[in-house]
Every structure is written in structure tokens, then in C-alpha cells.
Design a protein around this motif. Structure first.
Motif, mmCIF file in Angstrom:
data_model
loop_
_atom_site.group_PDB
_atom_site.id
_atom_site.type_symbol
_atom_site.label_atom_id
_atom_site.label_comp_id
_atom_site.label_asym_id
_atom_site.label_seq_id
_atom_site.Cartn_x
_atom_site.Cartn_y
_atom_site.Cartn_z
ATOM 1 N N CYS A 203 0.913 -0.886 0.080
ATOM 2 C CA CYS A 203 -0.208 -0.360 -0.166
ATOM 3 C C CYS A 203 1.264 1.369 -0.156
ATOM 4 C CB CYS A 203 -1.259 0.054 1.457
ATOM 5 S SG CYS A 203 -1.917 1.207 1.686
ATOM 6 N N VAL A 204 0.053 1.887 -0.693
ATOM 7 C CA VAL A 204 0.992 3.729 -0.498
ATOM 8 C C VAL A 204 -0.285 4.386 -0.134
ATOM 9 C CG1 VAL A 204 2.249 5.542 -2.081
ATOM 10 C CG2 VAL A 204 2.621 3.342 -2.526
ATOM 11 N N ALA A 205 -0.044 5.566 0.227
ATOM 12 C CA ALA A 205 -1.104 6.454 1.362
ATOM 13 C C ALA A 205 -0.104 7.480 1.374
ATOM 14 C CB ALA A 205 -1.473 5.724 2.401
ATOM 15 N N ALA A 206 -1.232 9.082 1.358
ATOM 16 C CA ALA A 206 -0.493 10.018 1.898
ATOM 17 C C ALA A 206 -1.975 10.978 2.531
ATOM 18 C CB ALA A 206 -0.721 11.301 0.062
ATOM 19 N N PRO A 207 -1.227 11.956 2.719
ATOM 20 C CA PRO A 207 -2.124 12.449 3.815
ATOM 21 C C PRO A 207 -2.839 13.855 3.394
ATOM 22 C CG PRO A 207 0.244 13.417 4.407
ATOM 23 C CD PRO A 207 0.272 12.450 3.198
ATOM 24 N N ILE A 208 -4.340 13.782 3.502
ATOM 25 C CA ILE A 208 -5.119 14.403 2.891
ATOM 26 C C ILE A 208 -5.498 15.252 5.038
ATOM 27 C CG2 ILE A 208 -7.494 15.383 2.767
ATOM 28 C CD1 ILE A 208 -7.926 12.532 1.760
ATOM 29 N N PHE A 209 -4.988 17.170 4.154
ATOM 30 C CA PHE A 209 -5.042 18.276 5.472
ATOM 31 C C PHE A 209 -6.278 19.155 5.023
ATOM 32 C CE2 PHE A 209 -0.573 17.488 4.315
ATOM 33 C CZ PHE A 209 0.212 17.076 5.877
ATOM 34 N N GLY A 210 -6.560 19.942 6.506
ATOM 35 C CA GLY A 210 -8.024 20.710 6.278
ATOM 36 C C GLY A 210 -7.451 21.655 6.255
ATOM 37 N N PRO A 211 -8.734 23.147 6.209
ATOM 38 C CA PRO A 211 -7.811 24.685 5.753
ATOM 39 C C PRO A 211 -6.922 25.095 7.216
ATOM 40 C CG PRO A 211 -10.469 24.106 6.695
ATOM 41 C CD PRO A 211 -9.776 22.951 6.150
ATOM 42 N N LEU A 212 -7.066 24.196 8.326
ATOM 43 C CA LEU A 212 -5.478 25.080 8.776
ATOM 44 C C LEU A 212 -4.394 23.816 9.337
ATOM 45 C CD1 LEU A 212 -7.557 25.873 12.379
ATOM 46 C CD2 LEU A 212 -7.093 27.280 9.676
ATOM 47 N N ARG A 213 -4.693 23.512 8.132
ATOM 48 C CA ARG A 213 -3.125 21.849 7.910
ATOM 49 C C ARG A 213 -3.104 21.450 9.032
ATOM 50 N NH1 ARG A 213 -1.446 20.840 3.951
ATOM 51 N NH2 ARG A 213 0.692 20.011 4.222
ATOM 52 N N GLU A 214 -4.479 20.589 9.312
ATOM 53 C CA GLU A 214 -4.727 19.916 10.728
ATOM 54 C C GLU A 214 -4.786 18.705 9.899
ATOM 55 O OE1 GLU A 214 -8.750 21.047 9.697
ATOM 56 O OE2 GLU A 214 -7.062 21.311 9.594
ATOM 57 N N ILE A 215 -4.500 17.488 10.142
ATOM 58 C CA ILE A 215 -4.548 15.991 9.270
ATOM 59 C C ILE A 215 -5.984 15.563 9.768
ATOM 60 C CG2 ILE A 215 -3.594 15.357 11.519
ATOM 61 C CD1 ILE A 215 -2.987 14.356 7.641
ATOM 62 N N VAL A 216 -6.570 15.020 8.571
ATOM 63 C CA VAL A 216 -8.211 14.788 8.553
ATOM 64 C C VAL A 216 -8.411 13.092 8.187
ATOM 65 C CG1 VAL A 216 -9.072 17.530 8.054
ATOM 66 C CG2 VAL A 216 -8.805 15.791 6.506
ATOM 67 N N ALA A 217 -6.933 13.012 7.172
ATOM 68 C CA ALA A 217 -8.031 11.827 6.630
ATOM 69 C C ALA A 217 -6.259 11.202 5.881
ATOM 70 C CB ALA A 217 -8.364 12.014 5.510
ATOM 71 N N ALA A 218 -6.670 10.193 5.147
ATOM 72 C CA ALA A 218 -5.032 9.663 4.160
ATOM 73 C C ALA A 218 -6.083 9.024 2.929
ATOM 74 C CB ALA A 218 -4.691 9.257 5.309
ATOM 75 N N LEU A 219 -5.656 9.009 1.643
ATOM 76 C CA LEU A 219 -6.349 7.532 0.796
ATOM 77 C C LEU A 219 -5.306 7.648 0.187
ATOM 78 C CD1 LEU A 219 -4.837 9.303 -1.855
ATOM 79 C CD2 LEU A 219 -6.520 10.786 -2.182
ATOM 80 N N SER A 220 -5.098 5.760 -0.104
ATOM 81 C CA SER A 220 -4.276 4.883 -0.314
ATOM 82 C C SER A 220 -4.151 4.401 -1.868
ATOM 83 C CB SER A 220 -3.925 4.270 0.392
ATOM 84 O OG SER A 220 -5.484 4.047 0.906
ATOM 85 N N ILE A 221 -3.645 4.151 -2.305
ATOM 86 C CA ILE A 221 -4.057 2.638 -4.011
ATOM 87 C C ILE A 221 -3.167 1.335 -2.560
ATOM 88 C CG2 ILE A 221 -3.333 4.371 -5.494
ATOM 89 C CD1 ILE A 221 -0.632 3.733 -5.580
ATOM 90 N N THR A 222 -3.942 -0.037 -3.034
ATOM 91 C CA THR A 222 -3.578 -1.124 -2.575
ATOM 92 C C THR A 222 -3.294 -1.628 -3.530
ATOM 93 O OG1 THR A 222 -3.994 -0.578 -0.147
ATOM 94 C CG2 THR A 222 -4.254 -2.495 -0.594
ATOM 95 N N GLY A 223 -2.762 -3.017 -3.774
ATOM 96 C CA GLY A 223 -2.765 -4.147 -4.240
ATOM 97 C C GLY A 223 -2.006 -4.840 -4.626
ATOM 98 N N PRO A 224 -1.747 -6.497 -5.361
ATOM 99 C CA PRO A 224 -0.906 -7.674 -5.159
ATOM 100 C C PRO A 224 0.762 -6.147 -5.011
ATOM 101 C CG PRO A 224 -2.286 -7.751 -6.679
ATOM 102 C CD PRO A 224 -2.748 -6.595 -6.137
ATOM 103 N N SER A 225 2.136 -6.778 -3.674
ATOM 104 C CA SER A 225 3.204 -6.728 -4.296
ATOM 105 C C SER A 225 3.570 -6.093 -5.670
ATOM 106 C CB SER A 225 3.765 -6.940 -3.188
ATOM 107 O OG SER A 225 3.129 -7.125 -2.058
ATOM 108 N N ALA A 226 3.108 -6.471 -6.751
ATOM 109 C CA ALA A 226 4.251 -7.106 -8.056
ATOM 110 C C ALA A 226 3.730 -5.700 -8.613
ATOM 111 C CB ALA A 226 3.486 -7.972 -8.049
ATOM 112 N N ALA A 227 2.100 -5.532 -8.167
ATOM 113 C CA ALA A 227 1.612 -4.313 -8.919
ATOM 114 C C ALA A 227 1.588 -3.019 -8.599
ATOM 115 C CB ALA A 227 0.583 -4.409 -9.188
ATOM 116 N N ILE A 228 2.338 -2.385 -7.030
ATOM 117 C CA ILE A 228 2.362 -1.256 -6.480
ATOM 118 C C ILE A 228 4.716 -1.488 -6.206
ATOM 119 C CG2 ILE A 228 2.142 -0.280 -3.903
ATOM 120 C CD1 ILE A 228 -0.226 -0.804 -5.651
#
Length: 252
Positions: A203-228
Motif C-alpha cells: 500500500c502507498v498512502a498520503a495525508p489529506i489536510f483541512g483548511p488549517l493544515r490539520e490532518i483529517v484523513a489519508a487516501l491510498s492505493i492498495t494491491g498485489p505487491s508486484a503491482a505496487i
């Protein structure tokens, strides 16, 4: 509602909460006996409370098994994490899926775990991934690390103190090692889970921030290791998360 329930509405809510907590991704439908066993209430109390929840639409019972009712699904769509965050981020999840053709997920921190808010898997089944509404460990997931890398120290301490059992031979189970990994994530801008949560899955993921640069969530891609390939996917995931952050901040 009985006289006792009327006199003590807080207790009635506690019983309803215990019944709702009996359901999870592995227990979507329960007989009365199973519901009693999982909620810990007396059988008569469980039956009476569940009957009231059926009338309210909180539960459904098309046959001999109880399940979560559609009214709760309708209400859950009003929660900010579903209505505001999901609506803002969904187009970027769709773009990321279109570019990578692997599973894409959106998650938020909930206690020591990450709550899956949205998931796109397309035609490639990945049964090992949690369903929307399910949760995954924070310490050994890309989503979790992307969030923790930008969280307050007290939050990190609480998550790591909750326990870090090995899920695969590659799981990092040392708090010091995880903290060093979080420092790398904060500097690099994206997190990696190399078969730590599920064997053969990365899996590879990155953070999502709010208007005050506060951390609110993260999104990711996930799959077989050979495909990532993290070094190639990382910048793309980070860019998608940055665009999602701007879209979410505008809505706020």
C-alpha cells in the motif's frame, strides 16, 4: 417502552448501543441467540430492545436473523466524514483508480484504528481489504502511518500504546522503529505498507489536510505487491492527496 426504560433512557440507549456493537464486518446478520452472546445482555432484554429497534428502523429482520436497518444507513450519510469529506475527495479517488487500476481507499483515524470511509476496487476482488465502515490497524497500514506522521505526539503515543501485534512476518512491532518510519513519511510526503498488514499486499498512502493544515484523513492505493511500486506511485498518490486537501478545505 417499559416503565423502567422510560425512567432511565440512558440505560435504554446503552442497551441499544450494545446490540449495534454486536454487528461487524464478520457478523452482518445474527440470530437472537448469537445477538445475545455478542451483546452480553440477558435474552429477554435483548429481545425486547431489538424489537423496539426494529420498529424504529435501526434493525431489520427479514427472516430469523437480525441485521442493521436502512434507517441507520440513511442517518450515517449525514455524518461529516461521509457527507463532506467523502464528497470532496471522491473525484480524486476515482481519478487515482483510473490511473492505477488498483484498489483505492479513504480512511480517517478512529481511536487506535483507521476507519475506512470509501473504497474503490473495480473488477479486481480483494477480499482481504476491510469493507467501507470497517477498520484496519493504524500502526502497520499505509493509511494509518500517513495520518500518524502528521498527528500530535499524544495521538501517536496512544495508538502505539494500544499494542502492535505482528500480522505478517514483515510487520514492524517496535514503537521506536515505527516512530522512525513516521519521521520518514512526514519528510517524504507519503507512506508505505510493504506486506505488513496482509501477506502479498502492499500500500502507498498520503495525508489529506483541512483548511488549517490539520490532518483529517489519508487516501491510498492498495494491491498485489508486484503491482505496487512505491517509488513510482508515491508522488502520484501525494499529488492526489494534495488536490483532495484543497477541495476539502474549500468546502470547509
Amino acid at each position: 417502552m417499559s416503565t423502567t426504560e422510560t425512567a432511565n433512557p440512558a440505560a435504554a440507549l446503552d442497551r441499544a448501543a450494545a446490540i449495534l456493537d454486536a454487528f461487524d464486518a464478520e457478523h452482518r446478520e445474527l440470530t437472537l441467540a448469537a445477538l445475545v452472546a455478542r451483546c452480553g445482555l440477558p435474552r429477554s432484554t435483548t429481545h425486547r430492545t431489538a424489537d423496539r429497534m426494529l420498529r424504529l428502523g435501526w434493525l431489520d429482520k427479514p427472516g430469523e436473523r437480525y441485521r442493521i436497518g436502512e434507517r441507520l444507513f440513511e442517518i450515517s450519510g449525514l455524518a461529516p466524514v461521509r457527507h463532506e469529506l467523502r464528497e470532496a475527495v471522491l473525484p480524486f479517488l476515482q481519478d487515482l483508480y483510473g490511473a492505477t487500476k488498483v484498489a483505492v481507499q479513504l480512511g480517517v483515524l478512529r481511536g487506535p484504528e483507521v476507519l475506512i470511509v470509501e473504497k474503490i476496487t473495480g473488477h479486481r476482488p480483494m477480499p482481504m481489504l476491510s469493507a467501507v465502515g470497517g477498520s484496519i490497524p493504524t500502526y502497520c497500514s499505509g493509511l494509518g502511518r500517513a495520518i500518524l506522521a502528521h498527528s500530535e505526539p499524544a495521538v501517536v503515543d496512544e495508538v502505539l500504546a494500544a499494542g502492535m501485534p505482528a500480522r505478517t512476518p514483515r510487520t514492524l512491532t517496535s514503537a521506536d522503529v515505527v516512530r522512525r518510519e513516521l519521521a520518514v513519511v512526514a519528510e517524504r510526503g507519503w507512506a508505505v505498507d510493504r506486506e505488513e498488514g496482509n501477506a502479498g499486499v502492499s500500500c502507498v498512502a498520503a495525508p489529506i489536510f483541512g483548511p488549517l493544515r490539520e490532518i483529517v484523513a489519508a487516501l491510498s492505493i492498495t494491491g498485489p505487491s508486484a503491482a505496487i511500486r512505491p517509488e513510482m506511485a508515491g508522488p502520484a498518490v501525494r499529488m492526489a492527496a494534495a488536490a483532495a486537501s484543497r477541495a476539502y478545505s474549500v468546502r470547509r
